[in-house]
Design a protein around this motif. Structure first.
Motif, PDB file in Angstrom:
ATOM      1  N   VAL A  16     -11.944   4.580   0.450  1.00 48.03           N
ATOM      2  CA  VAL A  16     -13.151   3.773   0.284  1.00 48.03           C
ATOM      3  C   VAL A  16     -14.254   4.660  -0.262  1.00 48.03           C
ATOM      4  CG1 VAL A  16     -14.859   2.326   1.419  1.00 48.03           C
ATOM      5  CG2 VAL A  16     -12.456   2.227   2.142  1.00 48.03           C
ATOM      6  N   ILE A  17     -14.833   4.252  -1.388  1.00 52.53           N
ATOM      7  CA  ILE A  17     -15.843   5.050  -2.087  1.00 52.53           C
ATOM      8  C   ILE A  17     -17.183   4.336  -2.018  1.00 52.53           C
ATOM      9  CG2 ILE A  17     -16.476   6.106  -4.287  1.00 52.53           C
ATOM     10  CD1 ILE A  17     -12.955   4.918  -3.941  1.00 52.53           C
ATOM     11  N   ALA A  18     -18.222   5.071  -1.603  1.00 50.02           N
ATOM     12  CA  ALA A  18     -19.577   4.523  -1.599  1.00 50.02           C
ATOM     13  C   ALA A  18     -20.166   4.616  -3.001  1.00 50.02           C
ATOM     14  CB  ALA A  18     -20.446   5.286  -0.610  1.00 50.02           C
ATOM     15  N   LEU A  19     -20.714   3.509  -3.505  1.00 51.94           N
ATOM     16  CA  LEU A  19     -21.261   3.443  -4.857  1.00 51.94           C
ATOM     17  C   LEU A  19     -22.775   3.290  -4.878  1.00 51.94           C
ATOM     18  CD1 LEU A  19     -18.601   1.014  -6.411  1.00 51.94           C
ATOM     19  CD2 LEU A  19     -18.631   3.517  -6.495  1.00 51.94           C
ATOM     20  N   LYS A  21     -26.465   1.397  -3.199  1.00 51.44           N
ATOM     21  CA  LYS A  21     -27.042   0.050  -3.188  1.00 51.44           C
ATOM     22  C   LYS A  21     -26.134  -0.951  -2.476  1.00 51.44           C
ATOM     23  CE  LYS A  21     -29.748   0.757  -7.396  1.00 51.44           C
ATOM     24  NZ  LYS A  21     -30.059   0.280  -8.766  1.00 51.44           N
ATOM     25  N   GLY A  22     -25.448  -0.473  -1.422  1.00 47.79           N
ATOM     26  CA  GLY A  22     -24.626  -1.354  -0.614  1.00 47.79           C
ATOM     27  C   GLY A  22     -23.288  -1.710  -1.204  1.00 47.79           C
ATOM     28  N   GLN A  23     -22.937  -1.089  -2.321  1.00 50.62           N
ATOM     29  CA  GLN A  23     -21.649  -1.377  -2.959  1.00 50.62           C
ATOM     30  C   GLN A  23     -20.589  -0.362  -2.540  1.00 50.62           C
ATOM     31  OE1 GLN A  23     -22.432  -1.724  -7.263  1.00 50.62           O
ATOM     32  NE2 GLN A  23     -22.096  -3.907  -6.993  1.00 50.62           N
ATOM     33  N   PHE A  24     -19.346  -0.843  -2.434  1.00 51.32           N
ATOM     34  CA  PHE A  24     -18.219  -0.005  -2.055  1.00 51.32           C
ATOM     35  C   PHE A  24     -16.988  -0.398  -2.868  1.00 51.32           C
ATOM     36  CE2 PHE A  24     -21.084  -0.113   1.501  1.00 51.32           C
ATOM     37  CZ  PHE A  24     -21.067   1.176   2.001  1.00 51.32           C
ATOM     38  N   ARG A  25     -16.122   0.578  -3.068  1.00 49.20           N
ATOM     39  CA  ARG A  25     -14.861   0.321  -3.759  1.00 49.20           C
ATOM     40  C   ARG A  25     -13.713   0.787  -2.871  1.00 49.20           C
ATOM     41  NH1 ARG A  25     -15.546   2.748  -8.737  1.00 49.20           N
ATOM     42  NH2 ARG A  25     -16.291   0.737  -9.505  1.00 49.20           N
ATOM     43  N   ALA A  26     -12.700  -0.030  -2.730  1.00 49.24           N
ATOM     44  CA  ALA A  26     -11.506   0.329  -1.979  1.00 49.24           C
ATOM     45  C   ALA A  26     -10.344   0.476  -2.961  1.00 49.24           C
ATOM     46  CB  ALA A  26     -11.177  -0.734  -0.938  1.00 49.24           C
ATOM     47  N   VAL A  27      -9.571   1.560  -2.798  1.00 50.86           N
ATOM     48  CA  VAL A  27      -8.407   1.826  -3.636  1.00 50.86           C
ATOM     49  C   VAL A  27      -7.195   1.915  -2.715  1.00 50.86           C
ATOM     50  CG1 VAL A  27      -7.397   3.348  -5.368  1.00 50.86           C
ATOM     51  CG2 VAL A  27      -9.892   3.143  -5.203  1.00 50.86           C
ATOM     52  N   GLY A  28      -6.257   0.991  -2.884  1.00 48.54           N
ATOM     53  CA  GLY A  28      -5.093   0.917  -2.007  1.00 48.54           C
ATOM     54  C   GLY A  28      -3.846   1.507  -2.639  1.00 48.54           C
ATOM     55  N   TYR A  29      -3.166   2.401  -1.903  1.00 43.94           N
ATOM     56  CA  TYR A  29      -1.979   3.106  -2.402  1.00 43.94           C
ATOM     57  C   TYR A  29      -0.760   2.734  -1.558  1.00 43.94           C
ATOM     58  CZ  TYR A  29      -5.628   6.145  -4.386  1.00 43.94           C
ATOM     59  OH  TYR A  29      -6.722   6.637  -5.044  1.00 43.94           O
ATOM     60  N   ARG A  67     -14.938  -1.757   9.543  1.00 44.69           N
ATOM     61  CA  ARG A  67     -15.938  -1.690  10.601  1.00 44.69           C
ATOM     62  C   ARG A  67     -15.455  -0.725  11.682  1.00 44.69           C
ATOM     63  NH1 ARG A  67     -15.022  -7.944  12.672  1.00 44.69           N
ATOM     64  NH2 ARG A  67     -12.768  -7.767  12.982  1.00 44.69           N
ATOM     65  N   ARG A  68     -16.402  -0.011  12.269  1.00 46.35           N
ATOM     66  CA  ARG A  68     -16.134   0.869  13.403  1.00 46.35           C
ATOM     67  C   ARG A  68     -14.990   1.850  13.131  1.00 46.35           C
ATOM     68  NH1 ARG A  68     -16.594  -3.560  18.364  1.00 46.35           N
ATOM     69  NH2 ARG A  68     -18.773  -4.171  17.949  1.00 46.35           N
ATOM     70  N   GLY A  69     -14.971   2.416  11.923  1.00 45.72           N
ATOM     71  CA  GLY A  69     -14.010   3.454  11.615  1.00 45.72           C
ATOM     72  C   GLY A  69     -12.594   2.999  11.366  1.00 45.72           C
ATOM     73  N   LYS A  70     -12.390   1.714  11.123  1.00 49.28           N
ATOM     74  CA  LYS A  70     -11.050   1.247  10.794  1.00 49.28           C
ATOM     75  C   LYS A  70     -11.123   0.072   9.832  1.00 49.28           C
ATOM     76  CE  LYS A  70     -10.491  -1.874  14.763  1.00 49.28           C
ATOM     77  NZ  LYS A  70      -9.604  -2.255  15.885  1.00 49.28           N
ATOM     78  N   LEU A  71     -10.026  -0.137   9.108  1.00 51.25           N
ATOM     79  CA  LEU A  71      -9.933  -1.228   8.147  1.00 51.25           C
ATOM     80  C   LEU A  71      -8.894  -2.220   8.651  1.00 51.25           C
ATOM     81  CD1 LEU A  71     -10.780  -2.315   5.332  1.00 51.25           C
ATOM     82  CD2 LEU A  71      -8.882  -1.011   4.370  1.00 51.25           C
ATOM     83  N   ALA A  80      -3.162 -11.574  10.739  1.00 52.49           N
ATOM     84  CA  ALA A  80      -3.366 -10.127  10.876  1.00 52.49           C
ATOM     85  C   ALA A  80      -2.089  -9.386  10.508  1.00 52.49           C
ATOM     86  CB  ALA A  80      -3.782  -9.794  12.305  1.00 52.49           C
ATOM     87  N   ILE A  81      -2.215  -8.379   9.637  1.00 52.02           N
ATOM     88  CA  ILE A  81      -1.022  -7.638   9.210  1.00 52.02           C
ATOM     89  C   ILE A  81      -1.122  -6.143   9.488  1.00 52.02           C
ATOM     90  CG2 ILE A  81      -0.352  -9.289   7.425  1.00 52.02           C
ATOM     91  CD1 ILE A  81      -1.705  -7.543   5.365  1.00 52.02           C
ATOM     92  N   GLY A  82      -2.253  -5.687  10.003  1.00 49.68           N
ATOM     93  CA  GLY A  82      -2.329  -4.276  10.340  1.00 49.68           C
ATOM     94  C   GLY A  82      -3.747  -3.764  10.365  1.00 49.68           C
TER      95      GLY A  82
END
Length: 287
Positions: A16-19, A21-29, A67-71, A80-82
């Motif tokens: 998860v990358i902070a961009l 102004k409240g924007q974020f990018r998630a990159v899933g591998y 939230r709270r250190g987890k995705l 729910a899958i994980g």
């Protein structure tokens, strides 16, 4: 972490990358994070804007709430899958000590081994014992092994080459790029890349705020008695303990390097690109 999928449990890594102004990018591998299981297939990239402290990513196959250190991940149907906990990765070579015969260039006690690039004045470090960007080592090297630890500042509003930019120039000639490239593709002008020569085998860049390592085995170019180059320089580079270039041939110097190619030994150059990159625990073993 591991999630449930139609084909059973599946390992997944997300950066998860902070961009700004409240924007974020998630990159899933799929398979895990780069250098730790990723299968090499194109990752899924999702950009979102936080809403009242809640960060929700809507992906192609699943959605996630950070939230709270987890995705927490759910299927598109809402099942729910994980849950992926936050992982603080640490380089396997962080804090490495030089072997017998090694030369310590910086250990946080003084800058006697360095010259500032801006004014050729004495070396400069922070009050807490970190070397700042923009230095040349006084000592020059031919074949050598280098250990370097670096810290990238958090600059979420910057992009590309403006985001925590510096460079580690072997012999003042061949640059291994230093840049905040966390979660990016891993190009030849990004962290670990060697500009115009090779992109890293894997983008091992950690997020800003984490100490990172380069461990480099360098073989200088060879010249004949007439001063003509007969063999190119070569390097094996480990970024955070993972090989990203293996016995790579370096056919030419990197643009911007302070020294031209030649038979003479060269200094270690830590580039000043006007970003507050910091360094520590730098040592060399000559060969």
């Amino acid at each position: 972490g591991v999630i449930d999928s139609e084909n059973g449990p599946k390992k997944l890594g997300v950066q998860v990358i902070a961009l700004g102004k409240g924007q974020f990018r998630a990159v899933g591998y799929t398979g895990g994070l780069p250098g730790d299981g990723w299968n090499g297939k194109a990752p899924e990239v999702v950009t979102t804007t936080a809403d009242k402290g809640r960060i929700t990513f809507e992906g192609k196959y699943a959605d996630g709430i950070l939230r709270r250190g987890k995705l927490d991940l759910t299927s598109k149907e809402g099942t729910a899958i994980g849950s992926l906990p936050r992982v603080q990765r640490t380089s396997s070579t962080l804090g490495a000590s030089p072997p017998a015969g090694g030369s310590v260039l910086f250990d946080g006690t003084n800058t006697d081994a360095w010259v500032r690039t801006r004014d050729r004045g004495p070396g400069q470090m922070t009050d807490d014992g970190l070397l700042i960007e923009g230095h040349n080592s006084k000592q020059r090297f031919g074949d050598h092994q280098l250990h370097l630890e670096f810290y990238l500042p958090f600059e979420p509003h910057n992009r590309g080459q403006g985001r925590a930019n510096s460079g580690c120039y072997l012999q003042g000639r061949y640059e291994v790029q230093i840049l905040d490239s966390f979660g990016l593709e891993g190009l030849d002008n990004e962290c670990g890349g060697i500009y115009k020569i090779a992109r890293p085998n894997s983008n091992m860049c950690y997020p800003p705020g984490a100490w990172q390592t380069y461990d480099i085995q360098f073989r200088a170019a060879r010249y004949n008695a007439a001063g003509e180059k007969i063999e190119n320089a070569r390097a094996t580079v480990r970024h955070n303990g993972v090989i990203i270039h293996e016995d790579l041939e370096l056919p030419q110097r990197t643009a911007g390097g302070p020294l031209a190619e030649g038979p003479e030994d060269g200094f270690l150059h830590l580039q000043d690109h006007s970003n507050p990159v910091r360094f520590r625990n730098i040592w060399v073993v000559e060969e």
